[in-house]
Design a protein around this motif. Structure first.
Motif, PDB file in Angstrom:
ATOM      1  N   ILE A  10      12.094   1.059  -4.663  1.00  0.00           N
ATOM      2  CA  ILE A  10      11.936   1.733  -3.410  1.00  0.00           C
ATOM      3  C   ILE A  10      11.327   3.292  -3.603  1.00  0.00           C
ATOM      4  CG2 ILE A  10      13.134   2.544  -1.229  1.00  0.00           C
ATOM      5  CD1 ILE A  10      15.390   0.522  -2.250  1.00  0.00           C
ATOM      6  N   TYR A  11      10.037   3.296  -3.249  1.00  0.00           N
ATOM      7  CA  TYR A  11       9.554   4.713  -3.338  1.00  0.00           C
ATOM      8  C   TYR A  11      10.292   5.677  -2.637  1.00  0.00           C
ATOM      9  CZ  TYR A  11       5.658   2.767  -5.797  1.00  0.00           C
ATOM     10  OH  TYR A  11       4.785   2.153  -6.938  1.00  0.00           O
ATOM     11  N   PRO A  12      10.256   7.116  -2.936  1.00  0.00           N
ATOM     12  CA  PRO A  12      10.933   8.312  -2.491  1.00  0.00           C
ATOM     13  C   PRO A  12      10.754   8.302  -0.710  1.00  0.00           C
ATOM     14  CG  PRO A  12       9.877   9.040  -4.232  1.00  0.00           C
ATOM     15  CD  PRO A  12       9.410   7.646  -4.257  1.00  0.00           C
ATOM     16  N   ASN A  13       9.650   7.626  -0.135  1.00  0.00           N
ATOM     17  CA  ASN A  13       9.385   7.641   1.078  1.00  0.00           C
ATOM     18  C   ASN A  13      10.261   6.489   1.898  1.00  0.00           C
ATOM     19  OD1 ASN A  13       7.892   5.604   0.400  1.00  0.00           O
ATOM     20  ND2 ASN A  13       5.864   6.282   1.405  1.00  0.00           N
ATOM     21  N   GLY A  14      10.755   5.704   1.011  1.00  0.00           N
ATOM     22  CA  GLY A  14      11.658   4.756   1.668  1.00  0.00           C
ATOM     23  C   GLY A  14      10.601   3.363   1.610  1.00  0.00           C
ATOM     24  N   GLN A  15       9.570   3.227   1.108  1.00  0.00           N
ATOM     25  CA  GLN A  15       8.853   2.057   1.213  1.00  0.00           C
ATOM     26  C   GLN A  15       9.437   1.030   0.007  1.00  0.00           C
ATOM     27  OE1 GLN A  15       5.916   0.960   2.874  1.00  0.00           O
ATOM     28  NE2 GLN A  15       6.501  -0.828   1.755  1.00  0.00           N
ATOM     29  N   HIS A  16       9.785  -0.090   0.579  1.00  0.00           N
ATOM     30  CA  HIS A  16       9.998  -1.111  -0.386  1.00  0.00           C
ATOM     31  C   HIS A  16       8.960  -1.818  -1.032  1.00  0.00           C
ATOM     32  CE1 HIS A  16      14.601  -1.726   0.387  1.00  0.00           C
ATOM     33  NE2 HIS A  16      14.255  -0.557   1.288  1.00  0.00           N
ATOM     34  N   ALA A  17       8.839  -1.747  -2.230  1.00  0.00           N
ATOM     35  CA  ALA A  17       7.446  -2.202  -2.727  1.00  0.00           C
ATOM     36  C   ALA A  17       7.722  -3.388  -3.700  1.00  0.00           C
ATOM     37  CB  ALA A  17       6.827  -1.074  -3.832  1.00  0.00           C
ATOM     38  N   LEU A  18       9.135  -3.567  -4.178  1.00  0.00           N
ATOM     39  CA  LEU A  18       9.521  -4.854  -5.114  1.00  0.00           C
ATOM     40  C   LEU A  18      11.008  -5.219  -4.612  1.00  0.00           C
ATOM     41  CD1 LEU A  18       8.472  -4.879  -9.027  1.00  0.00           C
ATOM     42  CD2 LEU A  18       7.402  -6.088  -6.821  1.00  0.00           C
ATOM     43  N   GLY A  35      -1.893 -11.968  -4.958  1.00  0.00           N
ATOM     44  CA  GLY A  35      -1.293 -11.594  -3.661  1.00  0.00           C
ATOM     45  C   GLY A  35      -2.395 -10.686  -3.042  1.00  0.00           C
ATOM     46  N   GLY A  36      -2.133 -10.386  -1.860  1.00  0.00           N
ATOM     47  CA  GLY A  36      -3.168  -9.562  -1.056  1.00  0.00           C
ATOM     48  C   GLY A  36      -2.815  -8.031  -1.559  1.00  0.00           C
ATOM     49  N   SER A  37      -3.496  -7.090  -0.742  1.00  0.00           N
ATOM     50  CA  SER A  37      -3.488  -5.688  -0.936  1.00  0.00           C
ATOM     51  C   SER A  37      -1.913  -5.171  -0.435  1.00  0.00           C
ATOM     52  CB  SER A  37      -4.526  -5.017  -0.192  1.00  0.00           C
ATOM     53  OG  SER A  37      -4.506  -3.871  -0.753  1.00  0.00           O
ATOM     54  N   GLY A  38      -1.230  -4.548  -1.124  1.00  0.00           N
ATOM     55  CA  GLY A  38      -0.114  -3.870  -0.738  1.00  0.00           C
ATOM     56  C   GLY A  38       1.232  -4.876  -0.892  1.00  0.00           C
ATOM     57  N   CYS A  39       1.102  -5.884  -1.846  1.00  0.00           N
ATOM     58  CA  CYS A  39       2.155  -6.904  -1.937  1.00  0.00           C
ATOM     59  C   CYS A  39       3.112  -6.415  -3.051  1.00  0.00           C
ATOM     60  CB  CYS A  39       1.773  -8.272  -1.962  1.00  0.00           C
ATOM     61  SG  CYS A  39       1.001  -8.678  -3.643  1.00  0.00           S
ATOM     62  N   GLY A  40       2.623  -5.404  -3.788  1.00  0.00           N
ATOM     63  CA  GLY A  40       3.452  -4.875  -4.897  1.00  0.00           C
ATOM     64  C   GLY A  40       3.246  -5.010  -6.128  1.00  0.00           C
ATOM     65  N   LYS A  41       1.669  -5.593  -6.468  1.00  0.00           N
ATOM     66  CA  LYS A  41       1.280  -6.019  -7.918  1.00  0.00           C
ATOM     67  C   LYS A  41       1.069  -4.665  -8.814  1.00  0.00           C
ATOM     68  CE  LYS A  41      -2.764  -7.833  -6.252  1.00  0.00           C
ATOM     69  NZ  LYS A  41      -2.622  -7.352  -4.713  1.00  0.00           N
ATOM     70  N   SER A  42       0.588  -3.757  -8.044  1.00  0.00           N
ATOM     71  CA  SER A  42       0.393  -2.483  -8.853  1.00  0.00           C
ATOM     72  C   SER A  42       1.784  -1.833  -9.486  1.00  0.00           C
ATOM     73  CB  SER A  42      -0.415  -1.434  -8.338  1.00  0.00           C
ATOM     74  OG  SER A  42      -1.803  -1.841  -8.344  1.00  0.00           O
ATOM     75  N   THR A  43       2.594  -2.066  -8.408  1.00  0.00           N
ATOM     76  CA  THR A  43       4.025  -1.363  -8.755  1.00  0.00           C
ATOM     77  C   THR A  43       4.334  -2.013  -9.894  1.00  0.00           C
ATOM     78  OG1 THR A  43       4.086  -0.617  -6.437  1.00  0.00           O
ATOM     79  CG2 THR A  43       6.095  -1.055  -7.665  1.00  0.00           C
ATOM     80  N   LEU A  44       4.465  -3.378 -10.040  1.00  0.00           N
ATOM     81  CA  LEU A  44       5.102  -4.259 -10.628  1.00  0.00           C
ATOM     82  C   LEU A  44       4.679  -3.934 -12.107  1.00  0.00           C
ATOM     83  CD1 LEU A  44       6.724  -6.870 -11.539  1.00  0.00           C
ATOM     84  CD2 LEU A  44       4.362  -8.002 -11.229  1.00  0.00           C
ATOM     85  N   LEU A  45       3.214  -3.875 -12.355  1.00  0.00           N
ATOM     86  CA  LEU A  45       2.480  -3.341 -13.505  1.00  0.00           C
ATOM     87  C   LEU A  45       3.104  -2.088 -14.064  1.00  0.00           C
ATOM     88  CD1 LEU A  45      -0.966  -5.011 -14.014  1.00  0.00           C
ATOM     89  CD2 LEU A  45       1.405  -5.681 -14.470  1.00  0.00           C
ATOM     90  N   ARG A  46       3.302  -1.015 -13.217  1.00  0.00           N
ATOM     91  CA  ARG A  46       3.581   0.162 -13.449  1.00  0.00           C
ATOM     92  C   ARG A  46       4.975   0.306 -13.856  1.00  0.00           C
ATOM     93  NH1 ARG A  46       0.515   2.151  -8.917  1.00  0.00           N
ATOM     94  NH2 ARG A  46       2.308   2.719  -7.713  1.00  0.00           N
ATOM     95  N   LEU A  47       5.907  -0.807 -13.360  1.00  0.00           N
ATOM     96  CA  LEU A  47       7.355  -0.862 -13.960  1.00  0.00           C
ATOM     97  C   LEU A  47       7.395  -1.426 -15.345  1.00  0.00           C
ATOM     98  CD1 LEU A  47       9.192  -2.044 -10.649  1.00  0.00           C
ATOM     99  CD2 LEU A  47       9.104   0.171 -11.567  1.00  0.00           C
TER     100      LEU A  47
HETATM  101  P1  ADP Z   1      -0.705  -3.740  -4.554  1.00  0.00           P
HETATM  102  O1  ADP Z   1      -0.947  -3.319  -5.806  1.00  0.00           O
HETATM  103  O2  ADP Z   1      -0.355  -5.249  -4.482  1.00  0.00           O
HETATM  104  O3  ADP Z   1      -1.937  -3.463  -3.576  1.00  0.00           O
HETATM  105  P2  ADP Z   1       1.203  -1.676  -4.609  1.00  0.00           P
HETATM  106  O4  ADP Z   1       2.393  -2.066  -5.451  1.00  0.00           O
HETATM  107  O5  ADP Z   1       0.049  -0.509  -4.623  1.00  0.00           O
HETATM  108  O6  ADP Z   1       0.612  -3.088  -4.228  1.00  0.00           O
HETATM  109  O7  ADP Z   1       1.809  -1.154  -3.226  1.00  0.00           O
HETATM  110  C1  ADP Z   1       2.909  -1.850  -2.686  1.00  0.00           C
HETATM  111  C2  ADP Z   1       3.759  -1.204  -1.544  1.00  0.00           C
HETATM  112  O8  ADP Z   1       4.140  -0.051  -1.929  1.00  0.00           O
HETATM  113  C3  ADP Z   1       2.593  -0.870  -0.471  1.00  0.00           C
HETATM  114  O9  ADP Z   1       3.271  -0.641   0.825  1.00  0.00           O
HETATM  115  C4  ADP Z   1       2.185   0.445  -0.895  1.00  0.00           C
HETATM  116  O10 ADP Z   1       1.826   1.164   0.320  1.00  0.00           O
HETATM  117  C5  ADP Z   1       3.506   1.335  -1.328  1.00  0.00           C
HETATM  118  N1  ADP Z   1       3.354   2.141  -2.411  1.00  0.00           N
HETATM  119  C6  ADP Z   1       2.499   2.193  -3.613  1.00  0.00           C
HETATM  120  N2  ADP Z   1       2.389   3.365  -4.421  1.00  0.00           N
HETATM  121  C7  ADP Z   1       3.304   3.976  -3.511  1.00  0.00           C
HETATM  122  C8  ADP Z   1       3.848   5.312  -3.690  1.00  0.00           C
HETATM  123  N3  ADP Z   1       3.466   6.066  -5.143  1.00  0.00           N
HETATM  124  N4  ADP Z   1       4.528   5.883  -2.871  1.00  0.00           N
HETATM  125  C9  ADP Z   1       4.905   5.331  -1.546  1.00  0.00           C
HETATM  126  N5  ADP Z   1       4.539   3.921  -1.346  1.00  0.00           N
HETATM  127  C10 ADP Z   1       3.729   3.451  -2.276  1.00  0.00           C
END
Ligand code: ADP
Ligand code: ADP
Length: 221
Positions: A10-18, A35-47
């Motif tokens: 959960i990012y500091p802005n409250g966005q649930h990413a995984l 998966g499509g844009s915004g589904c959490g793929k980059s977040t997964l790899l960063r973790l």
């Molecule tokens: P993908 O790689 O599948 O496009 P991301 O992992 O980049 O997905 O993003 C997943 C969700 O988290 C999206 O809704 C995105 O807007 C949000 N998100 C990604 N990075 C941040 C961040 N640093 N702060 C807040 N929200 C984020």
């Protein structure tokens, strides 16, 4: 063995990413996450890479929890991110600063040979095509001999010919040393071409829709 257990971000802005993402990543295999844009793929790899910490859950490699960027885990991004003030050889050798000059030169030369760029050692990043620059980024990741290689849409910015060429090349490179790879892509063909296990993400962020194990005969060498 790379194990992802109940990862929630959960990012500091409250966005649930995984949301409670769990996966055992087979050792020495290629796993694709699609998966499509915004589904959490980059977040997964960063973790997984330790660049970002999970809100809950953990990443472990052979039982050891990953809490910060880990020397056995390396990442390749969509853009090559080469340092413009270093030559191709300088970029590839950047992570080898501990080695003496001779050892470093040797490893850099073999890294460049593996991506087919032996003649480009003294070129500058700005003189390279997009595909060549991404090859340099692949060489830079390989020379540190990572056990786990994470690829975040590595070929999405390339034209179809270059993409196909680099996909082939990546498979050859993988076959040579069998690192564990996770590749994130929105290209289903790329996932099927490269991976034995495919994780399909739901459109709403953070959840797995399905995990497919593709039962192919042995890959040709
Ligand atoms: P993908 O790689 O599948 O496009 P991301 O992992 O980049 O997905 O993003 C997943 C969700 O988290 C999206 O809704 C995105 O807007 C949000 N998100 C990604 N990075 C941040 C961040 N640093 N702060 C807040 N929200 C984020
Ligand atoms: P995405 O697939 O979500 O667009 P990127 O692969 O572009 O993600 O970026 C992954 C992460 O690396 C993001 O947190 C981004 O802010 C960060 N980042 C992007 N560009 C750079 C850069 N040139 N140097 C360092 N970090 C970067």
């Amino acid at each position: 063995m790379l194990d992802l257990r109940d990862l929630t971000k959960i990012y500091p802005n409250g966005q649930h990413a995984l949301e409670r993402f769990s996966l055992s990543v087979p050792h020495g295999e290629i796993t694709a996450v699609i998966g499509g844009s915004g589904c959490g793929k980059s977040t997964l790899l960063r973790l997984v890479s330790g660049l970002e910490t999970p809100t809950r859950g953990k990443v472990s490699i052979d039982g050891e929890t990953v809490i910060e960027p880990h020397p056995r885990i390396n990442m390749i991004f969509q853009e090559p991110r080469l340092l413009p003030w270093l030559t191709v050889a300088g970029n590839v050798g950047f992570g080898l600063a501990d080695l003496d000059r001779t050892a470093r030169d040797e490893i850099v030369a073999s890294g460049l040979a593996r991506v087919g760029l032996s003649d480009y050692a003294e070129r500058w990043p700005k003189e390279l095509s997009g595909g060549q620059a991404q090859r340099v980024a692949i060489a830079r990741a390989l020379v540190v001999n990572p056990e786990v290689l994470l690829l975040d849409e590595p070929f999405s910015a390339l034209d179809a010919f270059t993409r196909a060429d680099l996909q082939d090349h990546l498979l050859d490179i993988w076959a040579a040393s069998k690192p564990t790879m996770i590749i994130v892509t929105h290209d289903i063909d790329e996932a099927l071409f490269l991976a034995r296990r495919i994780v399909i993400m739901q459109p709403s962020p953070g959840r797995i829709m399905q995990v497919l194990d593709i039962d192919l005969p042995e890959r040709p060498d």
